[in-house]
Scaffold this active site. Structure first.
Site, short mmCIF file in Angstrom:
data_model
loop_
_atom_site.label_atom_id
_atom_site.label_comp_id
_atom_site.label_asym_id
_atom_site.label_seq_id
_atom_site.Cartn_x
_atom_site.Cartn_y
_atom_site.Cartn_z
N CYS B 35 50.16 34.39 28.97
CA CYS B 35 49.92 35.80 28.62
C CYS B 35 48.65 36.32 29.30
O CYS B 35 48.34 37.50 29.21
CB CYS B 35 49.80 35.97 27.12
SG CYS B 35 51.32 35.54 26.27
N ASP B 37 45.35 35.36 28.79
CA ASP B 37 44.06 35.32 28.08
C ASP B 37 43.89 33.99 27.36
O ASP B 37 44.74 33.62 26.56
CB ASP B 37 43.98 36.42 27.01
CG ASP B 37 43.85 37.81 27.61
OD1 ASP B 37 42.87 38.04 28.33
OD2 ASP B 37 44.73 38.65 27.34
N CYS B 60 40.86 39.12 31.25
CA CYS B 60 40.44 40.35 31.91
C CYS B 60 39.02 40.74 31.51
O CYS B 60 38.36 40.06 30.72
CB CYS B 60 41.41 41.46 31.55
SG CYS B 60 41.53 41.74 29.80
N CYS B 104 42.31 41.86 22.91
CA CYS B 104 41.20 41.01 23.38
C CYS B 104 40.19 40.78 22.26
O CYS B 104 39.66 39.68 22.11
CB CYS B 104 40.49 41.65 24.57
SG CYS B 104 41.52 41.74 26.04
#
Lengths: 395, 128
Positions: B35, B37, B60, B104
């Site tokens: 995915c 992360d 990211c 995140c």
């Protein structure tokens, strides 16, 4: 240093394009459909632009239909062929797994409407194999649509051969040539192309304008109704300034195409060679069969967005096929189509250099990509697992 | 209008508490590479206080910034406070995240929870 290396996203409008547009914003603002002289001068200019554009791709002017850009042209080409197919009881369309979403999403819509779509494999090198197209075509095929050059990995497709197969089997052939027009020679007759999409801002023209080439005899369906413009196939007052800019940009690009491609190709190969020095990296797409300005790499152990942001801080504009840059959890469908694992596809970088790129800039890019990749790997748990032997390297 | 707030960019450019604690009292890893992360948190805990924290992140800009901010928010704080860290607090401390990047901050919260769970597994007597 400031380096724009995202020319596949858009290009800087050329001076020639801007100069061609200005008179049609300032003085010659007439509507081409008006009968007085001001309107008729705009009409004449429009038809002159149509002729110039047609000449570049060896078409006739009445085969050129101005659109709002590449996506509209793709939509219209595919939906028109589907409409012809529907009437003849043919409901199969063949395309390729790595097409632009303007093509793929239009095909999805047709699938919901009862069409069968076959997507050809693009293999590890990102190139469609003609024999596989030959084998896929059946009696009920109403369209084959394969792009001329891929927008992410830059791979060039054997358009002439694919077109020849379609011609032999009596199936219309469309190509999304958005990344190729203005950069590589296109000859719709020699390349056996029935329909072609192009977009001005990819060859130093303005945004929001493009064209659809449709061979004489291919019946187009309207996406936009409401007027007699574009021979009744695309209503709406023509965007005359943008069309003038597009014609001027294309004419200029075509006039220097060979020299530009040779110089950019050499710089591209220098960039590829430099980035290949980064351990556990890989070039995406065929090394030789690719657009002169396109470089696309995967770097294992890092994620693309962080790489882009750091490169931006260092003055380099680039793009990535990571999920984070697409706003979804899925990385680029193009990278998945050439067989890249999800983990690796997230760490991709696309650099698309322009005609004015220099060796000094290429070396600056190489140096900075190397530094940023190393920096990001330095605190990546994925990289730690790979280097400690806990996980296996893919690249 | 930039993609991220100044705070996010600051923590992305100069992440705090990057690295590894070799003799960590609790380690947590969440997310997966598929995915895009992965966050790994290392905690040092003494007398019910998070005395040190380090992170490693594959992800990211907002994932890196969220990890960095989360470590700042719990460093030097009682374990009981660290337990209560929410993704909302992380996002707010960063002056907000774009809607599609909120996951995140969720990952940062989960990474800390996971490291604390690891700590309690190793020290069941400390479990509240």
């Amino acid at each position: 240093m400031r380096i724009y290396a995202d020319n596949a996203a858009t290009t800087k409008p050329s001076r020639a394009a801007i100069n061609a547009m200005l008179p049609f914003l300032e003085e010659e603002y007439g509507n081409p459909s008006s009968l007085y002289a001001l309107g008729q001068r705009a009409k004449e200019a429009l038809e002159q632009a149509r002729e110039e554009i047609a000449a570049v791709i060896r078409a006739t002017p009445k085969e050129i239909f101005f659109t709002s850009g590449g996506s509209e042209a793709d939509n219209q080409a595919i939906l028109s062929a589907a409409e012809i197919g529907r009437k003849a009881g043919k409901r199969r369309i063949i395309s390729a797994a790595f097409e632009h979403h303007a093509v793929l999403h239009t095909l999805n819509r047709l699938e919901k409407d009862g069409f069968d779509v076959t997507l050809l494999d693009v293999h590890e090198n990102g190139v469609v194999r003609p024999a596989e197209l030959e084998a896929a075509i059946r009696g009920d095929t109403c369209l084959v649509t394969v792009m001329t050059a891929n927008n992410e990995i830059g791979t060039l497709q054997p358009i002439r051969e694919l077109g020849a197969i379609c011609k032999k089997r009596g199936v219309p052939f469309h190509t999304d040539a958005v990344q190729a027009v203005g950069h590589l020679p296109v000859d719709v007759d020699a390349d056996n192309i029935d329909m072609l999409s192009a977009s001005a801002h990819k060859f130093h023209g303005p945004k929001g304008v493009g064209f659809l080439y449709a061979r004489n005899g291919v019946r187009l369906s309207n996406l936009i109704e409401g007027g007699a413009q574009e021979r009744g196939k695309r209503a709406g007052t023509e965007n005359v300034p943008a069309i003038m800019g597009m014609a001027a940009a294309l004419k200029e690009s075509a006039s220097r195409m060979a020299e530009d491609a040779a110089r950019m190709g050499a710089l591209r190969d220098r960039l590829i060679a430099g980035l290949q020095e980064i351990p556990h990296s890989a070039l995406n797409g065929d090394a030789a069969k690719r657009l002169p300005g396109n470089v696309n790499f995967c770097f294992e152990g890092i994620e693309g967005e962080g790489l882009l942001l750091h490169l931006d801080d260092r003055g380099i504009c680039a793009s990535s096929g990571s999920a984070c840059t697409s706003g979804s959890l899925e990385p680029s469908h193009v990278l998945l189509a050439i067989g890249r694992a999800h983990d690796v596809a997230h760490g991709s970088l696309r650099l698309t250099i322009g005609e004015d790129a220099t060796e000094e800039e290429i070396d600056y890019i190489i140096r900075n990509v190397k530094e940023v990749v190393e920096y990001l790997r330095g605190f990546s748990p994925v990289w730690r697992d790979l280097t400690s032997g806990k996980a296996q390297f893919i690249l | 209008m930039a993609l991220y707030s100044e705070k996010v960019m600051d923590h992305f450019r100069n992440p705090r508490n990057v690295g590894v604690i070799e003799d960590a009292d609790g380690v947590g890893e969440v997310g997966n590479a598929k995915c895009g992360d992965i966050m790994k948190m290392y905690l040092k805990i003494e007398d019910d206080v998070v005395t040190d924290v380090k992170f490693e992140t594959f992800g990211c800009g907002s994932a890196i910034a969220s990890s960095s901010m989360a470590t700042e928010l719990i460093k030097g704080k009682p374990v009981a406070d660290a337990m209560k860290l929410t993704n909302k607090a992380v996002a707010e401390a960063l002056d907000g995240l774009p809607a599609y990047k909120m996951h995140c901050s969720v990952l940062a919260e989960e990474a800390i929870q996971s490291a604390l769970e690891d700590y309690y597994e190793k020290h069941p007597e400390k479990k509240p």
